[in-house]
Design a protein around this motif. Sequence first.
Motif, PDB file in Angstrom:
ATOM      1  N   THR B 226      -7.385  -5.438  -1.847  1.00 54.55           N
ATOM      2  CA  THR B 226      -8.261  -4.975  -1.726  1.00 54.55           C
ATOM      3  C   THR B 226      -8.566  -4.354  -2.564  1.00 54.55           C
ATOM      4  N   VAL B 227      -7.950  -3.223  -2.734  1.00 57.85           N
ATOM      5  CA  VAL B 227      -8.474  -1.950  -3.610  1.00 57.85           C
ATOM      6  C   VAL B 227      -7.984  -2.149  -4.976  1.00 57.85           C
ATOM      7  N   ARG B 228      -6.970  -3.296  -4.997  1.00 61.57           N
ATOM      8  CA  ARG B 228      -6.939  -3.655  -6.787  1.00 61.57           C
ATOM      9  C   ARG B 228      -8.617  -4.379  -7.140  1.00 61.57           C
ATOM     10  N   LYS B 229      -9.295  -4.996  -5.981  1.00 59.45           N
ATOM     11  CA  LYS B 229     -10.257  -5.762  -6.796  1.00 59.45           C
ATOM     12  C   LYS B 229     -11.275  -5.334  -7.064  1.00 59.45           C
ATOM     13  N   ILE B 230     -11.002  -3.451  -6.351  1.00 58.67           N
ATOM     14  CA  ILE B 230     -12.479  -2.883  -7.186  1.00 58.67           C
ATOM     15  C   ILE B 230     -12.001  -1.837  -7.721  1.00 58.67           C
ATOM     16  N   ALA B 231     -10.401  -2.021  -8.613  1.00 54.58           N
ATOM     17  CA  ALA B 231      -9.942  -1.245  -9.168  1.00 54.58           C
ATOM     18  C   ALA B 231     -10.594  -2.076 -10.535  1.00 54.58           C
ATOM     19  N   TYR B 242       3.353   8.732  -7.068  1.00 54.63           N
ATOM     20  CA  TYR B 242       3.263   8.395  -5.786  1.00 54.63           C
ATOM     21  C   TYR B 242       3.193   6.572  -6.216  1.00 54.63           C
ATOM     22  N   GLY B 243       3.664   6.407  -7.422  1.00 56.28           N
ATOM     23  CA  GLY B 243       3.493   5.031  -7.702  1.00 56.28           C
ATOM     24  C   GLY B 243       1.967   4.204  -7.969  1.00 56.28           C
ATOM     25  N   GLU B 244       2.186   2.688  -7.946  1.00 55.97           N
ATOM     26  CA  GLU B 244       0.692   2.137  -9.072  1.00 55.97           C
ATOM     27  C   GLU B 244      -0.148   2.334  -7.501  1.00 55.97           C
ATOM     28  N   LEU B 245       0.168   2.028  -6.618  1.00 52.47           N
ATOM     29  CA  LEU B 245      -0.984   1.774  -5.116  1.00 52.47           C
ATOM     30  C   LEU B 245       0.280   2.480  -4.481  1.00 52.47           C
ATOM     31  N   PHE B 246      -0.499   3.567  -3.149  1.00 50.91           N
ATOM     32  CA  PHE B 246      -0.088   4.548  -2.126  1.00 50.91           C
ATOM     33  C   PHE B 246      -0.179   4.536  -1.376  1.00 50.91           C
ATOM     34  N   HIS B 247       0.711   4.666   0.688  1.00 48.48           N
ATOM     35  CA  HIS B 247      -0.573   4.018   1.472  1.00 48.48           C
ATOM     36  C   HIS B 247       0.066   5.360   2.048  1.00 48.48           C
ATOM     37  N   VAL B 248      -1.425   6.078   2.767  1.00 48.83           N
ATOM     38  CA  VAL B 248      -1.706   7.261   3.666  1.00 48.83           C
ATOM     39  C   VAL B 248      -1.356   6.581   4.620  1.00 48.83           C
ATOM     40  N   LYS B 249       0.404   6.822   5.699  1.00 48.19           N
ATOM     41  CA  LYS B 249       0.160   7.474   7.338  1.00 48.19           C
ATOM     42  C   LYS B 249       1.469   7.705   6.921  1.00 48.19           C
ATOM     43  N   MET B 281      -9.140   5.970  -4.804  1.00 49.97           N
ATOM     44  CA  MET B 281     -10.181   5.055  -4.164  1.00 49.97           C
ATOM     45  C   MET B 281      -8.741   5.125  -2.621  1.00 49.97           C
ATOM     46  N   LEU B 282      -9.914   4.983  -1.131  1.00 55.71           N
ATOM     47  CA  LEU B 282      -9.329   5.020  -0.543  1.00 55.71           C
ATOM     48  C   LEU B 282      -9.685   4.006   0.967  1.00 55.71           C
ATOM     49  N   LEU B 425      -2.097   3.075  14.841  1.00 58.69           N
ATOM     50  CA  LEU B 425      -1.772   3.209  13.495  1.00 58.69           C
ATOM     51  C   LEU B 425      -3.409   3.452  12.628  1.00 58.69           C
ATOM     52  N   ARG B 426      -2.812   4.491  12.023  1.00 59.29           N
ATOM     53  CA  ARG B 426      -4.165   5.039  10.705  1.00 59.29           C
ATOM     54  C   ARG B 426      -3.692   4.827   9.244  1.00 59.29           C
ATOM     55  N   HIS B 427      -3.799   3.880   8.826  1.00 59.41           N
ATOM     56  CA  HIS B 427      -3.965   3.527   7.580  1.00 59.41           C
ATOM     57  C   HIS B 427      -4.208   2.988   6.450  1.00 59.41           C
ATOM     58  N   LEU B 428      -4.084   4.371   5.205  1.00 61.29           N
ATOM     59  CA  LEU B 428      -4.909   4.214   3.950  1.00 61.29           C
ATOM     60  C   LEU B 428      -4.348   3.266   3.166  1.00 61.29           C
ATOM     61  N   GLN B 429      -4.985   2.437   2.787  1.00 63.59           N
ATOM     62  CA  GLN B 429      -4.307   2.484   0.538  1.00 63.59           C
ATOM     63  C   GLN B 429      -4.901   3.150  -0.692  1.00 63.59           C
TER      64      GLN B 429
END
Lengths: 427, 465
Positions: B226-231, B242-249, B281-282, B425-429
């Motif tokens: 979804t974060v890509r849609k905002i981007a 950390y690449g194009e998209l990173f995962h915070v967990k 964007m998180l 679980l706590r997961h942010l993209q």
Amino acid sequence: LIRHKMWKKLFARAIFQPSLRYCSLSYSTVASSCNTSVTEDGKKLHLVCDGERERRYHGIWLRHNCRCPQCLPVYSQQNIVHHSHLVDLKLANAKVEGNHVRVDWNSATGDHSCNFDIEWLKKYDYTTPGIHEERKKNELPLVAESLPTMKYDDIMSSTETYFEWMKQINFYGISLLKNVPTIDKHMIKVCEKIAEPQISAHQDVFDLIAVDNPTDIGYTNDDLYLHMDSNYFESPPGIMILFCLKFDDCIEGGESTFLDAYPVVEELRRKHPKHFEVLTRVPYINHRIHDSLDGLDAVRHKYSAPHISLDHHNQVCGISWSPHHHAPLLATEKEVEEYYEAFLLLSNMFDESPLKIVHKMKPGEAVVLNNHRVLHARNAFKTNGGERHIQGSYVNVDFFRSKFAVLSKQLNKEVSIKHMFNRSFVA
Amino acid sequence: LGDRQVSGMFSRCATFSVYRASKSLFLPATSILKPSSIAVRLINDYSTRSNCQPLIYRDPTKSSFDYTEKAVIGSGFRVSTADDGKKLKLICKKDGEMRYHGVWLRHNCRCPECYAHAAHNTTVRPEHLTGDNKILAAELKDDIVHVTFHNHTALYPVDWLKEHAYSNPDILYRKHKEAEPLVAKSLPVSDYNEVVHTKEGQYKWLRQLNFYGVSLIKNGPADRNTVRKIADRIGYIQESVYGELFHVKTIPDPDNLSYSSNDLIFHMDLLYDESPGGIQMLHCINNDHCVEGGESIILDAYPVIKQLREEYPEYFNTLCTLPVPYMKIDYVDEKKYDMKFARPHITLDKYGEVSAIRWNPPGQYAISVPEDKVEEYYTAFIQLSKMFAESDLKMVHRLEPGEMMTFNNRRMLHGRNSFKQNGGLRHLQGLYIKADFLRSKFIVLSNELGKKEHTKRVFIDNMFE
């Protein structure tokens, strides 16, 4: 997946020597005999090693840079020393133990201890007279007398040659790669040797052929005088790769010119210091404006920076030169006059520089250059029914620097990385 | 004439007033529109009482020669040469006298020969400027200024000249002041569907990001990507280590403390890059109820630094001059990195305003400065660290699934409280977009929607906005 990652890390640890992993851990050489003492009522640590000058380190600097796992977690290597530990801080004791110095502190938040590797301390020495100047000198790039050249097969097959090629790009800012297979977008393979291609408005690979309604003068048959690409960004594309896919014999003109701006800028400093100073002080504006076209979003980029950026040692750390994208100068009347005198002078120096390299690209050749340092140009050309097709791509300058640094460490090369002109105050 | 309904928005008012004037003087209105000598005097008299705003609103996105409506004479401008042909003078009652150097004019000629309007490129080369740039004559005809040089007659729309005037330093400074960012009193909020599906919503979100530096997007789906849609609503994604998209967990042996359940002190990301991650964007994908803590904290560094400048000017100065190295060194993982970048914490622009901030204590490496500067550095560093930690301006928010925190990583500091997973679980993209797009997209939309709002400084280290 998590277990796999854990095993991968353990395996990696077994293969790589600790000294390659972390800057801070043991540099296993035999240390010369050293002595240490605490002075100025706990403010500084003195380190004297046989045959070397005395080095001093502030207690607060040492505490902030403590290397123990509590302060510098082993895997992330991030500094988590809270600023409250730096208040009311004093060195309590210091003692040489083998290859390291054991340091004890007292502070408002309590006592703490750490072992500092002596080689690490020497590497980050900041008190030896002339040390800062010496480091700066080691970062100065070299100027090529002729176009450095490499062969594609050699860099792909041999790590040594690959390293030499990366060194050419870092030291001289430019390298000509020959015998690249003339396959569409094959230069991506060249990019991948450095890092992933930097995505820009041109996507990962752009084609420099004439189009109707060009959004940029690059997409024409006209000549382009000496310039850098995309200075309307804070971080312009770093390494630029120009790959010649096709260059028919019937084409008239179309030669490429390359010029290392760095020595010319230094010449300006020597011969016309006043004009040099103006170009470090009066910024010019670089813009890129176009409406939506062919899938490209409308943009209104505008960036103002001086042509020449200096660091805290007055060393040139950034060069910006993109006359095609000049926006009207916004400066006081006096600055406008000064600016144009200096700008036209430097422009003339670029045009007349004996260091210009003129090269007619052949199919299969790829020029790799540092877009922060080397200017490029092309002559106008007549197709006469033939085709001149150059493909371009960019790689982020920070990734290049990283790859080169990693490669030199892995191959145990003692090399000082030269400045990439990315406006960093250190190379 | 006494008609005070002239305003910037009512573009035809001047014509109307002239028409009214013509009625009172018993002259046919049409004769006013022809440049007769009486009319010229009338118009000039009128112009002394009005401002010299352009009669027709110009769409800045259009080439100056595109629009076909011609202004009625009486726009209130006059031109002449000055300084023996060295400069052009443009005189307007309200803004007074504006002067332009011959060389500046020649460089910025707007005629189709010299300026490729579609690509907005000048085709005037530096070598064209080295000759004689003396202005032989200057004329204002139909709102176009004609400037004659010895080998070329240059053309400029008169509004364009006025807009790019530089001889009055107050005007230059005023323009720069318009770009002063605003400080939010509470966390600005946007709606996901409005941002993605409407231009107004997109503009509102970009405006919050541009002016205040942060915007929380609510009511979005908790899907990956979804974060890509905002981007897509702002620019293309900026790749990082950390690449194009990173995962915070949380992961074991994290190569970055964000991938643990530790708290994170206020910082900015990726300062070892020439252009650190701009808009961050998180997007919250998971944040189970059983997870305790983990609130996100955002702080606007700009006003705190301003406060430091007012209360401790010597410390402010220190932090503007002494360079600080940021590094990312990783020889263990598959992708190895050895990145290094050094700048002072604060960079100033041409007017002495803050144009870039670099603050990442966890990513900071051992400073290398002369011995007599070390204590000075640490005093300033500790003071600013304290001011950040104790600032009242911090905004704390626990991200719920579907919510997205978007902020300018060049201006806002972010951190988080430590958390206990308790089996949840706590997961942010997340992703980054170059901050250059924050100003570009904002300007594009502002023009498109006719908002006429100026972009604020986005802290990309440019010398002026």
